[in-house]
Design an enzyme around this catalytic site. Structure first.
Site, mmCIF file in Angstrom:
data_model
loop_
_atom_site.group_PDB
_atom_site.id
_atom_site.type_symbol
_atom_site.label_atom_id
_atom_site.label_comp_id
_atom_site.label_asym_id
_atom_site.label_seq_id
_atom_site.Cartn_x
_atom_site.Cartn_y
_atom_site.Cartn_z
ATOM 1 N N ASP A 15 40.123 35.559 36.945
ATOM 2 C CA ASP A 15 39.524 35.337 35.608
ATOM 3 C C ASP A 15 38.016 35.588 35.521
ATOM 4 O O ASP A 15 37.289 34.790 34.903
ATOM 5 C CB ASP A 15 39.848 33.912 35.115
ATOM 6 C CG ASP A 15 41.341 33.656 34.955
ATOM 7 O OD1 ASP A 15 42.141 34.557 35.241
ATOM 8 O OD2 ASP A 15 41.698 32.525 34.548
ATOM 9 N N LYS A 113 47.999 36.253 32.279
ATOM 10 C CA LYS A 113 48.641 34.933 32.225
ATOM 11 C C LYS A 113 48.142 34.175 31.008
ATOM 12 O O LYS A 113 47.079 34.480 30.473
ATOM 13 C CB LYS A 113 48.346 34.149 33.504
ATOM 14 C CG LYS A 113 46.862 33.951 33.748
ATOM 15 C CD LYS A 113 46.593 33.242 35.058
ATOM 16 C CE LYS A 113 45.119 33.003 35.253
ATOM 17 N NZ LYS A 113 44.496 32.132 34.245
ATOM 18 N N CYS A 158 41.656 27.515 37.483
ATOM 19 C CA CYS A 158 42.534 28.649 37.791
ATOM 20 C C CYS A 158 42.468 29.088 39.257
ATOM 21 O O CYS A 158 43.497 29.446 39.842
ATOM 22 C CB CYS A 158 42.252 29.794 36.835
ATOM 23 S SG CYS A 158 42.737 29.375 35.132
#
Ligand code: VGL
Ligand code: ZN
Length: 208
Positions: A15, A113, A158
């Site tokens: 990310d 995701k 994450c």
């Protein structure tokens, strides 16, 4: 001496997107500094995966989707507790794009995701219902990967969940601590570091 990574090592870059960096919708302040060293280390791996938080507008993990709810509060979803975030990484916006300095040509696979409207996903392996797989496990197995190195954003969400799931899927797992950036929400960093330690994640404190 610079470590030589093995052919069966994978780097998972989590990310590294505009919304989590300077000027983004959920600016974690200082995220950009990890980008050049992530590019440098990625060049030394034979398997490199990027993940991309990829929410539709109005996603259920956004506080704005729940009237009266404050960002960073928590609600109960059918699959369990869910932190409510500022709107971030919305498909079609600039915020969802990777940081402009991240060298996308280094990624062999990009895993998206969090695109199901009613389900969030912190982990690169399994979404927050802890049942819905992303397919990453199969990809890594098919490529003969045995050890996963993780870095990116955010250490306590994450990246941390991905590291715990890498262990749960049977991979040796290393957190590249200095190539990761935390949110640190009400002790979340200390709690996630403790969970990773307990699970057997190796914490690598070197800069890369
Ligand atoms: C993340 C909160 C919401 C992360 C993504 O990348 O750690 N955190 N969505
Ligand atoms: Zn998200």
């Amino acid at each position: 001496m610079t470590e030589v990574f093995r052919p069966e090592d994978a780097l998972i870059v989590v990310d590294v997107q505009n919304d989590f960096c300077e000027g983004g919708a959920f600016d974690l302040q200082g995220s950009s500094a990890i980008v050049p060293p992530i590019n440098a280390i990625a060049r030394r791996f034979q398997t490199v995966v990027f993940t991309q938080d990829f929410h539709p507008a109005g996603h259920s993990s956004f506080a704005s989707s729940h009237p009266g709810a404050e960002p960073l509060s928590s609600i109960t979803m059918p699959y369990g507790q869910q932190t409510l975030w500022p709107d971030h990484c919305v498909q079609g916006t600039q915020g969802v794009d990777f940081h402009p300095d991240l060298d996308q040509s280094l990624a062999h696979l990009i895993i998206r995701k969090g695109f199901r409207p009613q389900l969030d996903s912190y982990s690169a392996f399994v979404e927050n219902d802890r049942k819905t797989g992303t397919g990453l496990d199969g990809y890594l197995r098919a490529r003969g990967v045995r050890r996963c190195f993780l870095c990116g954003i955010a250490t306590d969400f994450c990246v941390g969940w991905s590291a715990l799931d890498a262990v749960a899927h049977g991979f040796e797992t290393v957190l590249l601590r200095h190539l990761s950036k935390e949110i640190d929400l009400e002790g979340s960093l200390a709690a996630q570091m403790a969970a990773m330690n307990a699970a057997g994640v190796v914490i690598d404190e070197r800069a890369g």
